[in-house]
Motif scaffolding. Structure first.
Motif, PDB file in Angstrom:
ATOM      1  N   ASP A 155      32.940  47.126  46.776  1.00 45.30           N
ATOM      2  CA  ASP A 155      32.743  48.003  48.187  1.00 45.30           C
ATOM      3  C   ASP A 155      33.612  47.233  49.167  1.00 45.30           C
ATOM      4  N   LEU A 156      33.629  46.192  49.224  1.00 44.78           N
ATOM      5  CA  LEU A 156      34.657  45.636  50.449  1.00 44.78           C
ATOM      6  C   LEU A 156      36.033  45.978  50.304  1.00 44.78           C
ATOM      7  N   ARG A 157      36.372  45.894  49.011  1.00 47.06           N
ATOM      8  CA  ARG A 157      37.725  46.222  48.599  1.00 47.06           C
ATOM      9  C   ARG A 157      38.091  47.685  49.087  1.00 47.06           C
ATOM     10  N   ARG A 158      37.020  48.678  48.723  1.00 43.48           N
ATOM     11  CA  ARG A 158      37.101  50.113  48.827  1.00 43.48           C
ATOM     12  C   ARG A 158      37.231  50.232  50.563  1.00 43.48           C
ATOM     13  N   TYR A 159      36.442  49.549  51.103  1.00 43.53           N
ATOM     14  CA  TYR A 159      36.379  49.493  52.576  1.00 43.53           C
ATOM     15  C   TYR A 159      37.611  49.175  53.259  1.00 43.53           C
ATOM     16  N   LEU A 160      38.144  48.047  52.738  1.00 41.91           N
ATOM     17  CA  LEU A 160      39.211  47.558  53.362  1.00 41.91           C
ATOM     18  C   LEU A 160      40.646  48.616  53.069  1.00 41.91           C
ATOM     19  N   SER A 161      40.554  49.357  52.161  1.00 41.76           N
ATOM     20  CA  SER A 161      41.602  49.956  51.536  1.00 41.76           C
ATOM     21  C   SER A 161      41.365  51.577  52.404  1.00 41.76           C
ATOM     22  N   SER A 162      40.163  51.954  52.451  1.00 40.13           N
ATOM     23  CA  SER A 162      40.068  53.211  53.366  1.00 40.13           C
ATOM     24  C   SER A 162      40.137  53.384  54.689  1.00 40.13           C
ATOM     25  N   GLU A 163      39.543  52.206  55.192  1.00 36.48           N
ATOM     26  CA  GLU A 163      39.556  51.962  56.774  1.00 36.48           C
ATOM     27  C   GLU A 163      40.772  51.340  57.423  1.00 36.48           C
ATOM     28  N   HIS A 164      41.359  50.488  56.479  1.00 35.93           N
ATOM     29  CA  HIS A 164      42.323  49.811  57.107  1.00 35.93           C
ATOM     30  C   HIS A 164      43.820  49.746  56.393  1.00 35.93           C
ATOM     31  N   ASN A 165      43.591  50.507  55.498  1.00 31.23           N
ATOM     32  CA  ASN A 165      44.827  50.583  54.488  1.00 31.23           C
ATOM     33  C   ASN A 165      45.315  49.228  53.969  1.00 31.23           C
ATOM     34  N   ILE A 166      44.358  48.528  53.689  1.00 28.10           N
ATOM     35  CA  ILE A 166      44.628  47.116  53.366  1.00 28.10           C
ATOM     36  C   ILE A 166      44.354  46.860  51.668  1.00 28.10           C
ATOM     37  N   PRO A 167      45.783  46.813  50.924  1.00 29.68           N
ATOM     38  CA  PRO A 167      45.428  46.471  49.684  1.00 29.68           C
ATOM     39  C   PRO A 167      44.909  45.176  49.264  1.00 29.68           C
ATOM     40  N   SER A 168      44.226  44.968  48.157  1.00 23.39           N
ATOM     41  CA  SER A 168      43.673  43.897  47.640  1.00 23.39           C
ATOM     42  C   SER A 168      43.374  43.931  46.133  1.00 23.39           C
ATOM     43  N   LYS A 169      43.219  42.519  45.501  1.00 25.64           N
ATOM     44  CA  LYS A 169      42.982  42.524  44.063  1.00 25.64           C
ATOM     45  C   LYS A 169      41.799  41.662  44.024  1.00 25.64           C
ATOM     46  N   LEU A 170      40.825  42.481  43.193  1.00 24.13           N
ATOM     47  CA  LEU A 170      39.423  41.715  42.982  1.00 24.13           C
ATOM     48  C   LEU A 170      39.384  40.864  41.590  1.00 24.13           C
ATOM     49  N   VAL A 171      39.107  39.710  41.626  1.00 20.65           N
ATOM     50  CA  VAL A 171      39.162  38.861  40.486  1.00 20.65           C
ATOM     51  C   VAL A 171      37.676  38.314  40.282  1.00 20.65           C
ATOM     52  N   ALA A 172      37.144  38.579  38.960  1.00 13.22           N
ATOM     53  CA  ALA A 172      35.670  38.011  38.691  1.00 13.22           C
ATOM     54  C   ALA A 172      35.689  36.793  38.129  1.00 13.22           C
ATOM     55  N   ARG A 173      34.831  35.878  38.609  1.00  9.94           N
ATOM     56  CA  ARG A 173      34.970  34.432  38.338  1.00  9.94           C
ATOM     57  C   ARG A 173      33.680  33.952  37.864  1.00  9.94           C
ATOM     58  N   GLY A 174      33.019  35.000  36.883  1.00 13.24           N
ATOM     59  CA  GLY A 174      31.672  34.798  36.505  1.00 13.24           C
ATOM     60  C   GLY A 174      30.762  35.558  37.107  1.00 13.24           C
ATOM     61  N   LEU A 175      29.567  35.567  36.933  1.00 12.88           N
ATOM     62  CA  LEU A 175      28.773  36.648  37.405  1.00 12.88           C
ATOM     63  C   LEU A 175      28.319  36.244  38.834  1.00 12.88           C
ATOM     64  N   GLY A 176      28.324  34.994  39.193  1.00  8.80           N
ATOM     65  CA  GLY A 176      27.994  34.539  40.401  1.00  8.80           C
ATOM     66  C   GLY A 176      28.979  34.077  41.577  1.00  8.80           C
ATOM     67  N   ARG A 177      30.112  34.520  41.209  1.00 11.02           N
ATOM     68  CA  ARG A 177      31.340  34.186  41.903  1.00 11.02           C
ATOM     69  C   ARG A 177      32.647  35.274  41.714  1.00 11.02           C
ATOM     70  N   ALA A 178      33.108  35.572  42.921  1.00  9.32           N
ATOM     71  CA  ALA A 178      34.251  36.587  42.742  1.00  9.32           C
ATOM     72  C   ALA A 178      35.138  36.363  43.719  1.00  9.32           C
ATOM     73  N   LEU A 179      36.636  36.449  43.754  1.00  9.22           N
ATOM     74  CA  LEU A 179      37.802  36.543  44.485  1.00  9.22           C
ATOM     75  C   LEU A 179      38.292  37.757  44.817  1.00  9.22           C
ATOM     76  N   LEU A 180      38.363  37.726  46.015  1.00 12.35           N
ATOM     77  CA  LEU A 180      39.316  38.824  46.777  1.00 12.35           C
ATOM     78  C   LEU A 180      40.787  38.344  47.312  1.00 12.35           C
ATOM     79  N   ILE A 181      41.723  38.871  46.831  1.00 11.80           N
ATOM     80  CA  ILE A 181      43.156  38.523  47.271  1.00 11.80           C
ATOM     81  C   ILE A 181      43.562  39.579  48.133  1.00 11.80           C
ATOM     82  N   ILE A 182      43.798  39.233  49.310  1.00  8.33           N
ATOM     83  CA  ILE A 182      44.313  40.202  50.399  1.00  8.33           C
ATOM     84  C   ILE A 182      45.896  40.579  50.105  1.00  8.33           C
ATOM     85  N   GLY A 183      46.327  41.499  50.178  1.00  5.49           N
ATOM     86  CA  GLY A 183      47.831  41.563  50.327  1.00  5.49           C
ATOM     87  C   GLY A 183      48.552  42.361  49.471  1.00  5.49           C
ATOM     88  N   GLU A 184      47.937  42.512  48.141  1.00  3.66           N
ATOM     89  CA  GLU A 184      48.473  43.627  47.091  1.00  3.66           C
ATOM     90  C   GLU A 184      47.536  43.545  46.005  1.00  3.66           C
TER      91      GLU A 184
END
Length: 316
Positions: free
Chosen positions: A286-315
């Motif tokens: 939902d954060l990735r979608r929000y940044l894309s729709s509201e601010h036109n910011i691309p990002s990549k989402l990476v799962a690091r298990g159930l309890g950790r995730a990484l969002l990389i801003i910029g592409e």
């Protein structure tokens, strides 16, 4: 008088319904790291150039029939108490069937890669709420044997220990180790199960705890966490989103610079709107979608298990 009896019966019946509807956490029993290391069931994992040892559950299951039987005994004890179970052997077979899937996640633009720990793959596939880590050793006194065991209940998302039981069973002439384990563990099982249930109820009321990492791709895009959008720095925008979307606005921003931010103790809803379990990756979608729709910011989402995730801003 008849009306009073009806009311009394209803009052007694309703708690039974409520009790039956209490949701219980899903569990998965695994041999502990100590057991795997002692029995030569560890594998080397290349974590971006850093060699790490991780338990090899497949090798453990194939090399020791006693382990399979011991896991089955613990599964049975928990099933008798109403806990839904994820069978380790079945989960490992499922992972094998999907082994053709890439173990590396790659940026489509720059080719940046991030590896996922094999244990994270296991937990993500099993989607258990709590991991039961089992260790045991056999004691021999003449013709009799006993088992010394340790059973730990770990939050599958954070690895925090939430319940524990340990002890030594009585001496027995039985040569079946799984039976000795079951007899020894049974003594403390009700208290152990009660602690698991209370912890899960706390998660339902206060949200599940996860960790979130925010990073910035070094690709010359000019976007970092200090870049302003509508008069607000990107870091502020993300902070406000966390405040609006966490349970009771609970999260801790542990560290941050213009290129990264680490969020700990992020309380997310236990379930999605469709009733399925929520994890860190899904929460960040939902954060990735929000940044894309509201601010036109691309990002990549990476799962690091159930309890950790990484969002990389910029592409992406």
């Amino acid at each position: 008088m008849k009306r009073i009896l009806i009311i009394l019966c209803a009052a007694l019946f309703v708690p039974c319904i409520v009790s039956a509807q209490v949701k219980k956490p899903s569990l998965m029993v695994v041999p502990s790291d100590v057991w795997c290391n002692t029995n030569g069931c560890m594998s080397e994992y290349d974590n971006q150039g850093v060699k790490q040892l991780v338990p090899d559950y497949r090798r453990a299951l194939q090399s020791d029939p006693t382990l399979v039987a011991a896991v089955a005994r613990i599964n049975m004890l928990m099933a008798d108490r109403g806990f839904p179970l994820r069978n380790l052997e079945s989960v490992m077979k499922n992972i094998e069937r999907n082994r053709a899937e890439d173990n590396l996640l790659t940026s489509r633009t720059s080719g940046a890669t991030i590896a996922e720990n094999p244990i994270d793959v296991l937990r993500r596939t099993a989607r258990a709420d709590i991991i039961l880590s089992l260790t045991w050793s056999v004691n021999t006194t003449g013709p009799k044997k006993s088992v010394t065991y340790t059973l730990q209940g770990l939050d599958a998302y954070t690895d925090v220990q939430i319940a524990g039981a340990q002890g030594t069973g009585t001496n027995s002439f039985s040569t079946e180790i799984p039976v000795l384990i079951e007899e020894a563990v049974s003594v403390h099982m009700d208290e152990f199960a009660d602690r698991l249930q209370k912890y899960f109820e706390d998660l339902e009321n206060n949200g599940r705890e996860v960790n979130i990492d925010i990073r910035v791709f070094d690709n010359g895009s000019g976007i970092d966490l200090e870049t302003e959008f509508g008069g607000y720095e990107l870091a502020e925008i993300i902070d406000d989103w966390f405040a609006d979307n966490t349970v009771n606005h609970m999260f801790n921003k542990a560290d941050a610079t213009e290129t990264y931010a680490n969020y700990e103790q992020v309380r997310i809803p236990l379930y999605r709107t469709n009733g399925m379990g929520m994890d860190a990756e899904y929460f960040l979608r939902d954060l990735r979608r929000y940044l894309s729709s509201e601010h036109n910011i691309p990002s990549k989402l990476v799962a690091r298990g159930l309890g950790r995730a990484l969002l990389i801003i910029g592409e992406k």
